[in-house]
Design an enzyme around this catalytic site. Structure first.
Site, short mmCIF file in Angstrom:
data_model
loop_
_atom_site.label_atom_id
_atom_site.label_comp_id
_atom_site.label_asym_id
_atom_site.label_seq_id
_atom_site.Cartn_x
_atom_site.Cartn_y
_atom_site.Cartn_z
N CYS A 48 1.49 -30.99 -0.96
CA CYS A 48 1.18 -32.55 -0.53
C CYS A 48 0.82 -33.52 -1.48
CB CYS A 48 0.39 -32.38 0.92
SG CYS A 48 -0.02 -34.08 1.65
N ASP A 55 3.44 -26.99 0.60
CA ASP A 55 4.69 -27.13 1.55
C ASP A 55 5.77 -26.37 1.17
OD1 ASP A 55 3.70 -29.32 3.02
OD2 ASP A 55 4.43 -30.84 1.61
N VAL A 70 26.34 -24.70 -10.95
CA VAL A 70 25.08 -24.82 -11.42
C VAL A 70 24.73 -23.19 -11.91
CG1 VAL A 70 23.85 -24.20 -9.19
CG2 VAL A 70 22.75 -25.20 -11.19
N LEU A 72 22.45 -20.07 -11.77
CA LEU A 72 21.49 -19.80 -10.94
C LEU A 72 20.09 -19.54 -11.69
CD1 LEU A 72 23.42 -17.47 -8.55
CD2 LEU A 72 22.67 -19.79 -8.21
N GLU A 90 10.55 -35.14 1.84
CA GLU A 90 11.69 -35.94 2.07
C GLU A 90 11.91 -36.47 0.64
OE1 GLU A 90 9.37 -36.49 5.84
OE2 GLU A 90 8.85 -36.56 3.83
#
Length: 133
Positions: A48, A55, A70, A72, A90
């Site tokens: 955060c 988070d 991609v 890995l 977000e």
């Protein structure tokens, strides 16, 4: 009673610590197909930006490759670079989408972040990209 936690904060890093340069791609041998590739990890974490508290999320990366996949190990290092970055949930999911789309130029990509509850509220974020036809 005083709030001894009011001024408590953990240090966080800025967006510059997100290591996009570590990402690598490999050639995809079946670009004519619409194969769905899906990677899932329960180990994604960022922090955060206001409190520095972690988070943690289950992250699902789903895409239809065009010419690249991609690599890995590079994806693991890239996602781990978020560990101490102060970023909104977000924004993290959208940043991952943007970076992977730039690298892979897929036909379709969806990133789903299912973040653990905080304050009794679980957050699920879905960010999508679809190549223009």
């Amino acid at each position: 009673m005083t709030d001894k936690y009011k001024e408590r904060r953990f240090d966080t890093y800025g967006y510059e610590k997100i290591d996009k340069e570590v990402l690598e791609s490999i050639e995809y041998e079946y670009p004519e197909k619409n194969t769905i590739v899906e990677y899932i990890t329960n180990e994604f974490s960022s922090v955060c930006p206001w409190t520095g508290l972690p988070d943690n999320a289950k992250l699902t990366i789903r895409y239809i490759p065009s010419k690249k996949l991609v690599e890995l190990k590079s994806l693991k290092y890239y996602l781990t670079s978020y560990r101490n970055v102060g970023i909104l949930q977000e924004h993290a999911i959208n940043r991952i989408l943007d970076d992977l789309v730039e690298l892979l130029q897929p036909k379709f990509m969806e990133i789903i972040g299912e973040f653990q509850e905080r304050g009794g509220i679980a957050t699920r974020i879905v960010a999508k990209y679809e190549k223009e036809k």
